[in-house]
Design an enzyme around this catalytic site. Structure first.
Site, PDB file in Angstrom:
ATOM      1  N   GLN A 129      19.512  17.831  81.110  1.00  0.00           N
ATOM      2  CA  GLN A 129      19.701  19.033  82.718  1.00  0.00           C
ATOM      3  C   GLN A 129      19.756  19.764  82.685  1.00  0.00           C
ATOM      4  O   GLN A 129      19.279  20.721  83.935  1.00  0.00           O
ATOM      5  CB  GLN A 129      20.251  17.566  83.872  1.00  0.00           C
ATOM      6  CG  GLN A 129      19.984  16.187  83.465  1.00  0.00           C
ATOM      7  CD  GLN A 129      20.856  15.721  84.532  1.00  0.00           C
ATOM      8  OE1 GLN A 129      21.698  16.594  85.558  1.00  0.00           O
ATOM      9  NE2 GLN A 129      20.406  14.207  84.744  1.00  0.00           N
ATOM     10  N   HIS A 196      24.348  16.996  85.198  1.00  0.00           N
ATOM     11  CA  HIS A 196      25.160  17.662  86.059  1.00  0.00           C
ATOM     12  C   HIS A 196      24.979  19.149  86.558  1.00  0.00           C
ATOM     13  O   HIS A 196      26.826  19.234  85.940  1.00  0.00           O
ATOM     14  CB  HIS A 196      26.269  16.527  86.682  1.00  0.00           C
ATOM     15  CG  HIS A 196      25.794  15.644  86.928  1.00  0.00           C
ATOM     16  ND1 HIS A 196      26.557  14.683  87.072  1.00  0.00           N
ATOM     17  CD2 HIS A 196      24.444  14.652  86.394  1.00  0.00           C
ATOM     18  CE1 HIS A 196      25.531  12.716  87.805  1.00  0.00           C
ATOM     19  NE2 HIS A 196      24.176  13.650  87.137  1.00  0.00           N
ATOM     20  N   TYR A 301      34.845  16.472  99.565  1.00  0.00           N
ATOM     21  CA  TYR A 301      33.676  15.619  99.987  1.00  0.00           C
ATOM     22  C   TYR A 301      34.089  14.184  99.634  1.00  0.00           C
ATOM     23  O   TYR A 301      32.895  13.765  98.784  1.00  0.00           O
ATOM     24  CB  TYR A 301      32.372  16.474 100.003  1.00  0.00           C
ATOM     25  CG  TYR A 301      32.635  17.953 101.091  1.00  0.00           C
ATOM     26  CD1 TYR A 301      32.361  16.865 102.267  1.00  0.00           C
ATOM     27  CD2 TYR A 301      33.416  18.378 101.133  1.00  0.00           C
ATOM     28  CE1 TYR A 301      32.025  18.011 103.469  1.00  0.00           C
ATOM     29  CE2 TYR A 301      32.751  19.514 102.056  1.00  0.00           C
ATOM     30  CZ  TYR A 301      32.558  19.502 103.442  1.00  0.00           C
ATOM     31  OH  TYR A 301      32.520  20.374 104.307  1.00  0.00           O
ATOM     32  N   TYR A 312      25.693   3.397  87.766  1.00  0.00           N
ATOM     33  CA  TYR A 312      24.277   2.718  87.072  1.00  0.00           C
ATOM     34  C   TYR A 312      24.416   1.405  86.590  1.00  0.00           C
ATOM     35  O   TYR A 312      23.591   1.275  86.142  1.00  0.00           O
ATOM     36  CB  TYR A 312      24.197   3.597  85.884  1.00  0.00           C
ATOM     37  CG  TYR A 312      24.162   5.294  86.348  1.00  0.00           C
ATOM     38  CD1 TYR A 312      22.497   5.575  87.994  1.00  0.00           C
ATOM     39  CD2 TYR A 312      25.169   6.310  86.555  1.00  0.00           C
ATOM     40  CE1 TYR A 312      22.168   6.472  88.586  1.00  0.00           C
ATOM     41  CE2 TYR A 312      23.997   7.582  87.089  1.00  0.00           C
ATOM     42  CZ  TYR A 312      23.044   7.422  87.910  1.00  0.00           C
ATOM     43  OH  TYR A 312      23.093   8.944  88.762  1.00  0.00           O
TER      44      TYR A 312
END
Length: 420
Positions: A129, A196, A301, A312
């Site tokens: 990524q 990520h 958060y 997953y």
């Protein structure tokens, strides 16, 4: 892209696109109304959630109804056969500056043709990524030519998300070079992984720079999203030199990184300011649990201790809880996921039904998600199906919406959305 509208404007097409096989396939597709699959008053999402036993904390926190008036949307491809793009930004003269995941930066002309790769871009780690990620113009770009961009950087001990600044000097051949490049900020600690990285860059109303990052995905590093000594899973607030701003919530606290604005985030790939100049973000959840938040100073958060959705593997994340006194609830969440990437606040007039709404790119949902709000709550969710993974969304100087498509390991396009 069988259901993608492409009412093509010939003046915007490059010759390579006009001769490509994809052109003939897309040209005959119907208009994307945003209403396919569900009628107004009903949620656009019709699939069962992954976490079937989880309940929202308040009414309207998920699966908001579609609005009564959903405009028919015309889509035109303005640039095609581009490298695998990650982000785009409009230059003052109306051309587009884009980043390619593999590590190149290009200027796209007004007729949709990419110029040669811009010189001076640093090497990036493009595996997984990673890659050359977001790009943003400095608030004074028109005078200084300064741009800021984020990228995944190889380092001793692994890699991480870094932010650089440079002066963009265009040339007469449609390309240019970066001068006086400086890496102003590095997410620390480094980690030897390829997932990520985040990341979006947003300048606030006082020229503060918000930087969003990820928590590196794996079980070992992701718990650091709760650790104020770590830069994983955070939103940062820095100046143009990469320094923490004095008003940051943890400035002066021993053992805390002073750049941190908010924490407990998973993988932040969407961010934008609203009409009041406040930061909003959308982050990737696991299987379910994509979140819309309005990150506030010093607030937690939740990730990975508190989240909607499941792992997953099908198992709960941690203890499987969705609320905790010390953490903030998302303004809105999705289960199943849309896989958000790219975000814009629409204040244009070309599509009046979207006025004052958020536009979010969907990788899995393959279209643009339109979030209508009242105050700080989502009242309606609308989807414009484009049958393509949407990596970035921007509002152009003409008031139209521009979306960057991607195919895994393949080419990208830039699509213009207007009211049909």
């Amino acid at each position: 892209m069988k259901s993608l509208t492409l009412l093509l404007t010939a003046s915007l097409m490059s010759a390579s696109f006009l001769s490509s096989p994809a052109h003939s396939q897309m040209e005959s597709a119907p208009v994307a109304t945003g209403a396919e699959g569900a009628s107004s008053g009903k949620p656009a999402e019709t699939q069962a959630p992954n976490a079937r036993n989880q309940k929202p904390a308040f009414t309207g926190q998920t699966r908001a109804p579609q609005p009564a008036n959903m405009p028919a949307i015309r889509t035109d491809v303005v640039a095609d056969n581009l490298p695998h793009l990650w982000s785009m930004e409009f230059l003052p003269d109306g051309r587009m500056l884009v980043t390619a995941k593999a590590g190149a930066m290009h200027i796209i002309s007004k007729d949709g043709k990419p110029g040669p790769a811009i010189e001076g871009v640093p090497g990036v780690l493009s595996a997984g990524q990673g890659g050359l990620l977001d790009v943003a113009l400095a608030p004074d770009h028109a005078q200084t030519g300064m741009v800021f961009f984020s990228f995944s950087e190889a380092r001793d001990g692994g890699n991480g998300t870094s932010v650089a600044s440079a002066k963009l000097v265009a040339d007469g051949a449609g390309g240019g070079k970066l001068q006086d490049l400086k890496i102003i900020f590095r997410q620390m600690p480094s980690y030897d992984g390829n997932k990520h990285f985040g990341s979006r860059l947003v300048f606030g109303p006082d020229k503060e720079l918000y930087v969003t990052v990820g928590e590196r995905s794996d079980p070992q590093p992701r718990v650091q999203a709760q650790d104020l000594k770590s830069g994983l899973g955070k939103t940062f607030r820095i100046d143009v030199n990469g320094k923490p701003l004095p008003g940051n919530p943890f400035a002066g606290r021993e053992g805390a990184r002073p750049e941190i604005w908010s924490y407990g985030h998973r993988n932040l790939q969407a961010a934008a300011l609203d009409g009041q100049g406040r930061l909003w973000t959308v982050e990737h959840g696991p299987r379910g649990g994509d979140e819309l938040n309005r990150p506030e100073a010093g607030k937690n958060y939740g990730w990975p201790e508190v989240t909607y959705g499941i792992d997953y593997s099908g198992k709960p994340i941690g203890k499987g809880i969705t609320a905790m006194k010390e953490t903030e609830q998302p303004v809105y969440f999705w289960d199943p996921v849309i896989a958000p990437s790219g975000m814009a606040y629409y204040d244009g007039d070309a599509i009046p039904e979207w006025k004052n709404s958020f536009l979010v790119g969907g990788l899995v949902s393959q279209g643009v998600v339109v979030l209508h709000t009242d105050g700080d709550r989502v009242t309606h969710e609308e989807r414009v199906p484009l049958q393509a993974r949407i990596r970035d969304v921007k509002v152009g100087p003409d008031g139209a919406v521009y979306a960057v498509t991607e195919s895994r390991g393949g080419a990208s396009s830039i699509i213009r959305l207007t009211k049909a």
